[in-house]
Design a protein around this motif. Structure first.
Motif, PDB file in Angstrom:
ATOM      1  N   LEU A   1       0.914  -0.957  -0.005  1.00 35.35           N
ATOM      2  CA  LEU A   1       0.032   0.011   0.229  1.00 35.35           C
ATOM      3  C   LEU A   1       0.611   1.061  -0.144  1.00 35.35           C
ATOM      4  O   LEU A   1       0.847   2.295  -0.829  1.00 35.35           O
ATOM      5  CB  LEU A   1      -1.484   0.310   1.233  1.00 35.35           C
ATOM      6  CG  LEU A   1      -2.145   1.387   1.600  1.00 35.35           C
ATOM      7  CD1 LEU A   1      -2.699   1.619   0.268  1.00 35.35           C
ATOM      8  CD2 LEU A   1      -2.060   1.117   2.557  1.00 35.35           C
ATOM      9  N   SER A   2       1.824   1.072   0.708  1.00 32.46           N
ATOM     10  CA  SER A   2       2.550   2.275   0.693  1.00 32.46           C
ATOM     11  C   SER A   2       3.953   2.534  -0.139  1.00 32.46           C
ATOM     12  O   SER A   2       3.568   3.529  -0.946  1.00 32.46           O
ATOM     13  CB  SER A   2       4.143   2.216   2.002  1.00 32.46           C
ATOM     14  OG  SER A   2       4.303   3.305   2.091  1.00 32.46           O
ATOM     15  N   TYR A   3       3.914   1.685  -0.881  1.00 36.02           N
ATOM     16  CA  TYR A   3       4.408   1.774  -2.718  1.00 36.02           C
ATOM     17  C   TYR A   3       3.476   2.692  -3.414  1.00 36.02           C
ATOM     18  O   TYR A   3       3.753   3.159  -3.856  1.00 36.02           O
ATOM     19  CB  TYR A   3       5.045   0.324  -2.779  1.00 36.02           C
ATOM     20  CG  TYR A   3       5.892   0.625  -3.754  1.00 36.02           C
ATOM     21  CD1 TYR A   3       7.161   0.850  -4.783  1.00 36.02           C
ATOM     22  CD2 TYR A   3       5.123  -0.434  -5.172  1.00 36.02           C
ATOM     23  CE1 TYR A   3       7.586   0.735  -5.842  1.00 36.02           C
ATOM     24  CE2 TYR A   3       4.722  -0.590  -6.716  1.00 36.02           C
ATOM     25  CZ  TYR A   3       6.381   0.123  -7.035  1.00 36.02           C
ATOM     26  OH  TYR A   3       7.333  -0.154  -8.133  1.00 36.02           O
ATOM     27  N   SER A   4       2.565   1.709  -3.392  1.00 35.87           N
ATOM     28  CA  SER A   4       1.464   2.193  -4.209  1.00 35.87           C
ATOM     29  C   SER A   4       0.701   3.624  -4.702  1.00 35.87           C
ATOM     30  O   SER A   4       1.170   4.224  -4.873  1.00 35.87           O
ATOM     31  CB  SER A   4      -0.078   1.738  -3.888  1.00 35.87           C
ATOM     32  OG  SER A   4       0.435  -0.166  -4.888  1.00 35.87           O
TER      33      SER A   4
ATOM     34  N   VAL B   1       1.401   7.072  -6.838  1.00 32.14           N
ATOM     35  CA  VAL B   1       0.109   7.902  -6.977  1.00 32.14           C
ATOM     36  C   VAL B   1       0.624   9.470  -6.707  1.00 32.14           C
ATOM     37  O   VAL B   1       0.013  10.307  -7.568  1.00 32.14           O
ATOM     38  CB  VAL B   1      -1.005   8.058  -5.880  1.00 32.14           C
ATOM     39  CG1 VAL B   1      -2.172   8.710  -5.722  1.00 32.14           C
ATOM     40  CG2 VAL B   1      -1.693   6.403  -6.533  1.00 32.14           C
ATOM     41  N   TRP B   2       0.870  10.032  -5.035  1.00 30.05           N
ATOM     42  CA  TRP B   2       1.482  11.262  -4.896  1.00 30.05           C
ATOM     43  C   TRP B   2       2.617  11.482  -5.964  1.00 30.05           C
ATOM     44  O   TRP B   2       2.678  12.766  -5.745  1.00 30.05           O
ATOM     45  CB  TRP B   2       2.066  10.611  -3.011  1.00 30.05           C
ATOM     46  CG  TRP B   2       1.083  11.195  -2.921  1.00 30.05           C
ATOM     47  CD1 TRP B   2       0.135  10.135  -2.022  1.00 30.05           C
ATOM     48  CD2 TRP B   2      -0.328  11.994  -1.947  1.00 30.05           C
ATOM     49  NE1 TRP B   2      -1.041  10.456  -1.031  1.00 30.05           N
ATOM     50  CE2 TRP B   2      -1.262  11.933  -1.242  1.00 30.05           C
ATOM     51  CE3 TRP B   2       0.405  13.610  -2.823  1.00 30.05           C
ATOM     52  CZ2 TRP B   2      -2.325  12.542  -0.416  1.00 30.05           C
ATOM     53  CZ3 TRP B   2      -0.406  14.602  -2.354  1.00 30.05           C
ATOM     54  CH2 TRP B   2      -1.996  13.804  -0.979  1.00 30.05           C
ATOM     55  N   ARG B   3       3.724  10.609  -5.958  1.00 26.72           N
ATOM     56  CA  ARG B   3       5.279  11.152  -7.092  1.00 26.72           C
ATOM     57  C   ARG B   3       5.529  11.208  -5.895  1.00 26.72           C
ATOM     58  O   ARG B   3       6.630  12.687  -6.643  1.00 26.72           O
ATOM     59  CB  ARG B   3       4.750  11.429  -7.882  1.00 26.72           C
ATOM     60  CG  ARG B   3       3.967  10.606  -8.723  1.00 26.72           C
ATOM     61  CD  ARG B   3       3.012  11.572 -10.536  1.00 26.72           C
ATOM     62  NE  ARG B   3       3.804  11.583 -11.074  1.00 26.72           N
ATOM     63  CZ  ARG B   3       3.722  10.552 -12.197  1.00 26.72           C
ATOM     64  NH1 ARG B   3       3.127  10.082 -13.038  1.00 26.72           N
ATOM     65  NH2 ARG B   3       4.059  10.859 -13.809  1.00 26.72           N
ATOM     66  N   LYS B   4       6.028  11.657  -4.599  1.00 28.42           N
ATOM     67  CA  LYS B   4       6.938  12.873  -3.871  1.00 28.42           C
ATOM     68  C   LYS B   4       6.938  11.569  -2.655  1.00 28.42           C
ATOM     69  O   LYS B   4       5.781  10.943  -2.180  1.00 28.42           O
ATOM     70  CB  LYS B   4       6.321  13.558  -3.454  1.00 28.42           C
ATOM     71  CG  LYS B   4       5.227  14.030  -3.171  1.00 28.42           C
ATOM     72  CD  LYS B   4       4.976  15.661  -2.778  1.00 28.42           C
ATOM     73  CE  LYS B   4       3.811  16.295  -2.553  1.00 28.42           C
ATOM     74  NZ  LYS B   4       3.336  17.553  -2.175  1.00 28.42           N
ATOM     75  N   PRO B   5       8.011  11.469  -1.543  1.00 29.72           N
ATOM     76  CA  PRO B   5       8.564  10.638  -0.192  1.00 29.72           C
ATOM     77  C   PRO B   5       6.978  10.868   0.590  1.00 29.72           C
ATOM     78  O   PRO B   5       6.813  12.461   0.757  1.00 29.72           O
ATOM     79  CB  PRO B   5       9.311  10.892  -0.189  1.00 29.72           C
ATOM     80  CG  PRO B   5      10.343  11.157  -1.185  1.00 29.72           C
ATOM     81  CD  PRO B   5       9.078  12.296  -1.956  1.00 29.72           C
TER      82      PRO B   5
END
Length: 382
Positions: free
Chosen positions: A215-218, A222-226
């Motif tokens: 989920l975190s990786y996904s 989506v956010w395209r930033k950390p």
């Protein structure tokens, strides 16, 4: 239309009245205090509650590297993959309407918080929904990630809701972690666990950090930033949190996004990493949720998301979107209200939101089996 306007005005009036009842501490300011009497809490009973928390410290080693390896020793191939930190002693805070009623231990010490991180992670999904980066929690995740993570007959069925409720049954390996080796059943052996038929997504809750990290990786994609940057900008800076908290990932969890190397963080400290944070910053996060996603006068999280996040999932009435719910069920705390919900982590870390009594409670390093008794004792003082 007239009916809708009346409803809107009534809702706004209710919200404004509620918001004015709460105190929101400024960053680095002394937290405003009130007496137990002013909070409607029995002072002698409160003394007993705090003494109980201090007397029931988590029994695991204060060297959390040792505690982690001991706590998950039955898992095949388990190892430390991210940073750890020696912990402090029992600590906690009790807020009434945002004001400080009681505290114990070192509430400014930054410690690992393990699966409390999951409630912060799910909030990153909520913000993505609020900003329409994700159209619906019921969208298949493969619609947003086409790198193979959600390929195949099984994984392609998985939605954001499944990941958030920990009933995705995702299959695969991420950052060296094998889904089937994370918290395997009490019975069986390696072959039984590895080759067992996967559950249908949405039918069975399985607490599993590999799938949480998916989920975190996904969400990173989506956010395209950390995600720590998202959390800082969208939540923690706005609620006046300290600059001391950190959110770590595993050592090799680097991802290239838009040509930039970014770290994919974890949703817990099961193999190290996760959120390292103080009790005071945890309390601020809890206060934001107590006030329905509004800090002072600024809405940071939609009310709709919070209601979805604390709605029981079908497979587990005590679990929402990575928040535990005190509903009647296997994980119910007796003599504590059913509208109470909370974030919980290994070693006895908790952020508890009691809406009926306008309370936020943070406890750290309380023996996990004692949390229900602790909350029952506190509830009796109200």
């Amino acid at each position: 239309m007239k009916t809708l306007s009346i409803f809107f005005i009534a809702s706004l009036t209710f919200f404004q009245g509620t918001a004015q009842d709460y105190y929101f501490p400024e960053r680095n300011a002394n937290w405003e205090e009130i007496t137990p009497k002013e909070a409607g809490i029995d002072s002698e009973g409160l003394v007993d509650v705090i003494a109980f928390a201090k007397a029931n410290e988590y029994s695991g080693s204060r060297d959390l590297r040792i505690a982690i390896l001991e706590g998950f020793r039955r898992e095949p191939f388990h190892q430390i993959l991210g940073p750890t930190k020696k912990r402090g002693g029992p600590a906690g805070m009790i807020l009434k309407n945002g004001k400080l009623v009681a505290q114990w231990g070192d509430t400014e010490r930054v410690d690992m918080t393990f699966s409390v991180t999951k409630s912060f992670l799910s909030t990153m999904a909520g913000l993505a929904i609020d900003k329409n980066l994700i159209a619906s929690v019921d969208d298949p995740v493969k619609k947003y990630l086409w790198d193979g993570t959600f390929d195949g007959r099984h994984n392609s069925q998985i939605t954001w809701r499944h990941l958030l409720q920990q009933n995705s049954a995702w299959q695969g390996i991420l950052w060296g972690g094998k889904d089937w080796a994370d918290r395997p059943p009490r019975e069986g052996d390696l072959d039984d666990w590895q080759y067992a038929a996967p559950k249908t997504p949405g039918t069975v809750m399985e607490y599993n950090d590999v799938r949480v990290n998916v989920l975190s990786y996904s969400l990173l994609n989506v956010w395209r930033k950390p995600l720590p940057q998202v959390l800082k900008e969208e939540i923690m800076d706005k609620i006046g949190a300290s600059t001391a908290w950190r959110w770590h990932g595993y050592e090799d969890a680097w991802v290239e996004v838009d040509g930039i190397q970014m770290k994919s963080v974890t949703g817990g400290g099961h193999s190290g990493a996760g959120l390292f944070i103080s009790a005071k910053d945890m309390a601020r996060f809890g206060l934001l949720f107590l006030n329905d996603g509004v800090w002072n006068t600024e809405r940071l999280i939609s009310s709709e998301w919070i209601q979805d996040a604390i709605a029981p999932s079908k497979p587990n009435v005590n679990y929402g979107f990575m928040w535990w719910l005190n509903k009647k069920g296997p994980r119910h705390w007796e003599q504590v209200g059913e509208d109470v919900y909370y974030a919980a982590g290994f070693g006895g870390n908790f952020i508890i939101v009691d809406r009926a009594h306008d309370l936020v409670v943070v406890t750290r390093w309380l023996e996990p089996s004692k949390i229900g008794e602790f909350m029952a004792k506190l509830t009796k003082t109200l």
